[in-house]
Design a protein around this motif. Structure first.
Motif, mmCIF file in Angstrom:
data_model
loop_
_atom_site.group_PDB
_atom_site.id
_atom_site.type_symbol
_atom_site.label_atom_id
_atom_site.label_comp_id
_atom_site.label_asym_id
_atom_site.label_seq_id
_atom_site.Cartn_x
_atom_site.Cartn_y
_atom_site.Cartn_z
ATOM 1 N N ARG B 30 35.639 79.338 19.508
ATOM 2 C CA ARG B 30 34.981 80.083 18.440
ATOM 3 C C ARG B 30 35.508 81.520 18.357
ATOM 4 N N LEU B 31 35.835 82.087 19.536
ATOM 5 C CA LEU B 31 36.285 83.486 19.571
ATOM 6 C C LEU B 31 37.800 83.612 19.506
ATOM 7 N N MET B 32 38.498 82.497 19.339
ATOM 8 C CA MET B 32 39.959 82.543 19.289
ATOM 9 C C MET B 32 40.449 83.227 18.026
ATOM 10 N N TRP B 33 41.657 83.766 18.133
ATOM 11 C CA TRP B 33 42.277 84.335 16.951
ATOM 12 C C TRP B 33 42.482 83.246 15.909
ATOM 13 N N THR B 34 42.481 83.671 14.657
ATOM 14 C CA THR B 34 42.841 82.747 13.589
ATOM 15 C C THR B 34 44.313 82.342 13.750
ATOM 16 N N PHE B 35 44.594 81.069 13.540
ATOM 17 C CA PHE B 35 45.944 80.535 13.746
ATOM 18 C C PHE B 35 46.969 81.324 12.926
ATOM 19 N N PRO B 36 47.983 81.915 13.564
ATOM 20 C CA PRO B 36 48.968 82.711 12.808
ATOM 21 C C PRO B 36 49.993 81.792 12.160
ATOM 22 N N PHE B 38 51.782 82.159 9.638
ATOM 23 C CA PHE B 38 53.001 82.839 9.191
ATOM 24 C C PHE B 38 54.082 82.772 10.255
ATOM 25 N N ASP B 73 31.369 83.333 6.311
ATOM 26 C CA ASP B 73 31.976 84.647 6.546
ATOM 27 C C ASP B 73 33.480 84.406 6.598
ATOM 28 N N LYS B 75 37.464 84.867 6.347
ATOM 29 C CA LYS B 75 38.596 85.792 6.494
ATOM 30 C C LYS B 75 39.848 84.943 6.618
ATOM 31 N N PHE B 76 40.824 85.164 5.757
ATOM 32 C CA PHE B 76 42.097 84.435 5.810
ATOM 33 C C PHE B 76 41.891 82.923 5.923
ATOM 34 N N ARG B 78 39.459 81.180 6.872
ATOM 35 C CA ARG B 78 38.733 80.671 8.019
ATOM 36 C C ARG B 78 37.316 81.206 7.989
ATOM 37 N N ARG B 80 34.696 82.593 9.996
ATOM 38 C CA ARG B 80 34.768 83.113 11.364
ATOM 39 C C ARG B 80 33.456 83.004 12.125
#
Lengths: 269, 261
Positions: B30-36, B38, B73, B75-76, B78, B80
């Motif tokens: 849940r607290l992981m960064w959003t998959f990059p 790019f 909520d 963001k990009f 996702r 969050r």
């Protein structure tokens, strides 16, 4: 390098304000934005250490009638001459730096793996500074941790470096991350390196920290890079230092061989 | 001599611990960064388009719309509040053929993944409770115990009289090889004994006893082979089983040397 593209949680700006310190949350509090879950999976290396290795290491290192062994210390002047006042102290006999005392081995100071420091020095970055970014990203991929950049400390015109140039990357990993790294090395990377003999017995800084290196070709064997090989045309060699609580290098080597690392060659001391 | 077989598989963890770890790992996801994306998929490539097509994007919050599970909520691409689910391939479809068998259609036809079935954590020796087998209780440390022929000590760790003036650990290695056959591959942990027991007439001696025989315990691990002694009653046991079989006073003296796991 890959940076987070947004905050993972909504920031409560009230809590960031320095005006109300009593509103600050502890770092282990789940409401804190810096909260990081710790026990996410079973740690089989730690299990092996507690079940088998710890008691074995205590027995291997133990000797009867142990006494505290004084290390080499700096020597004071005897004061026989008035010029001895303000004269700098003499270095230890036969050495330049002091060594630590060796305490009796008990169940309280069984050697443990404290952390793994990984250092990546990119020589080519003198001319092509963008390579530092790739090295940084490589460490980030294989360690699963926040990597720090390394800058040159001094001007050495002969080597072509000026103070403050980015020259590499470094990372320090603890606990479960470090244990995963050890298992990856032992089970996936080192067995597939051609002509790999082991870590040399000559390695060590005399106080229980063992270092060895991997070439750029070896680093390609890490599964994080191997599964995405077309992105990794260029990799960088790394130095891996195992920082242990062992009092001597010999003890540290016993600990690491218990964790599965082979050693070769003659022992220095 | 204490001969032990170290654990072969991971430890059994209690159900509560397992649930706690699952909870913590879900929190971590849940607290992981959003998959990059790019980084892994360059913009404008076919791979990026295929990846984009596979994803299930969360619905954005709309003014005047009530969301029963909380307002998204986003963001990009996702939400969050939740962990991010990355879809890398089309999920398998389960079909039933004419014969009534279920088949899974998979885009990635990877036979090695399909064929991978982990071995059972319990073995045949576990089912029959074969204490002579080294393949019992794979997640625990097993210790070799032998039954004293003269029946004065009962079940105890194997002990050998000091043959000549040789180091204790060499004597123990030679003794166990003569008792249990040459097929055992042993590794002696240290030449330092880990325990001293005193016996007087086959019983554990009190402090003031006379004519005591001393027993020094040397630790070793079995790496390969097996203990094969037709004339000797022996067993490979865990700490709890040793407590049941051994004399209480004897177990008290050696309990701290035995691993809990």
């Amino acid at each position: 390098m890959v940076q987070p593209i947004h905050h993972t949680v909504k920031i409560n700006k009230r809590l960031l304000s320095p005006n109300y310190p009593e509103l600050k949350l502890a770092k282990h509090d789940i409401r804190n934005t810096a909260f990081k879950p710790a026990h996410t999976s079973q740690d089989r290396l730690q299990d092996h250490y507690t079940a088998t290795l710890e008691s074995d290491l205590l027995l291997i290192n133990y000797t009867h009638n142990q006494q505290r062994q004084e290390g080499l210390k700096t020597r004071e002047w005897d004061g026989s001459s008035p010029y001895h006042i303000n004269r700098p102290v003499r270095p230890p006999r036969g050495r330049l730096v002091q060594t630590k005392d060796i305490k009796p081995r008990t169940w309280k100071n069984v050697p443990q793996l404290e952390l793994i420091a990984i250092n990546c020095f990119v020589k080519e970055a003198k001319a092509q500074s963008h390579l530092v970014i790739a090295a940084h990203l490589q460490l980030q991929q294989i360690t699963n941790s926040k990597v720090q950049r390394v800058f040159t400390k001094s001007n050495v015109p002969q080597w072509g470096i000026r103070k403050g140039m980015p020259i590499g990357a470094k990372a320090e990993i603890f606990g479960a991350d470090a244990h995963t790294f050890v298992t990856t090395l032992n089970e996936l990377v080192l067995p597939r390196i051609r002509n790999f003999q082991g870590i040399t017995n000559k390695s060590g800084d005399r106080s229980g920290n063992i270092t060895f290196g991997l070439t750029p070709e070896d680093v390609k064997l890490f599964p994080e890079l191997e599964n995405n090989a077309e992105q990794w045309a260029k990799t960088f060699g790394i130095h891996i230092t195992f920082r242990t609580t062992a009092q001597t290098d010999a003890e540290a080597r016993i600990l690491l061989s218990g964790l599965g690392f082979p050693f070769y060659g003659e022992e220095k001391n | 001599m204490i001969v032990s077989r170290t654990p072969i598989i991971t430890q059994e963890i209690p159900e509560f611990d397992q649930q706690y770890q699952t909870y913590q790992s879900e929190l971590e996801k849940r607290l992981m960064w959003t998959f990059p994306k790019f980084f892994y998929f360059k913009k404008g490539t076919l791979a990026e388009r295929a990846f984009r097509k596979l994803q299930r994007y969360p619905s954005a919050p709309q003014p005047g719309v009530y969301f029963p599970h909380g307002k998204p909520d986003i963001k990009f691409d996702r939400d969050r509040r939740l962990k991010q689910d990355i879809v890398l391939r089309v999920p398998d479809e389960v079909k039933v053929n004419e014969a009534g068998e279920t088949i899974t259609t998979s885009e990635v036809d990877d036979e090695t993944i399909a064929a991978f079935v982990p071995n059972s954590r319990t073995t045949e020796a576990d089912r029959t409770n074969d204490v002579l087998s080294l393949e019992r209780k794979l997640s625990r440390t097993l210790y070799l115990l032998v039954k004293d022929q003269s029946n004065t000590k009962g079940w105890a760790f194997p002990a050998f009289p000091l043959a000549s003036k040789q180091p204790l650990h060499i004597n123990a290695e030679v003794g166990i090889k003569t008792l249990g056959g040459p097929n055992m591959k042993l590794w002696t942990v240290s030449n330092t004994p880990c325990q001293l027991l005193k016996f007087s007439q086959g019983q554990l001696a009190v402090e003031s006893a006379e004519n005591v025989t001393r027993e020094f315990m040397i630790k070793a691990h079995i790496l390969a082979g097996d203990f094969e002694a037709p004339g000797v009653t022996h067993a490979w046991l865990t700490k709890e089983e040793i407590k049941e079989k051994c004399d209480g006073a004897y177990f008290e003296q050696v309990a701290h040397l035995l691993a809990e796991n």
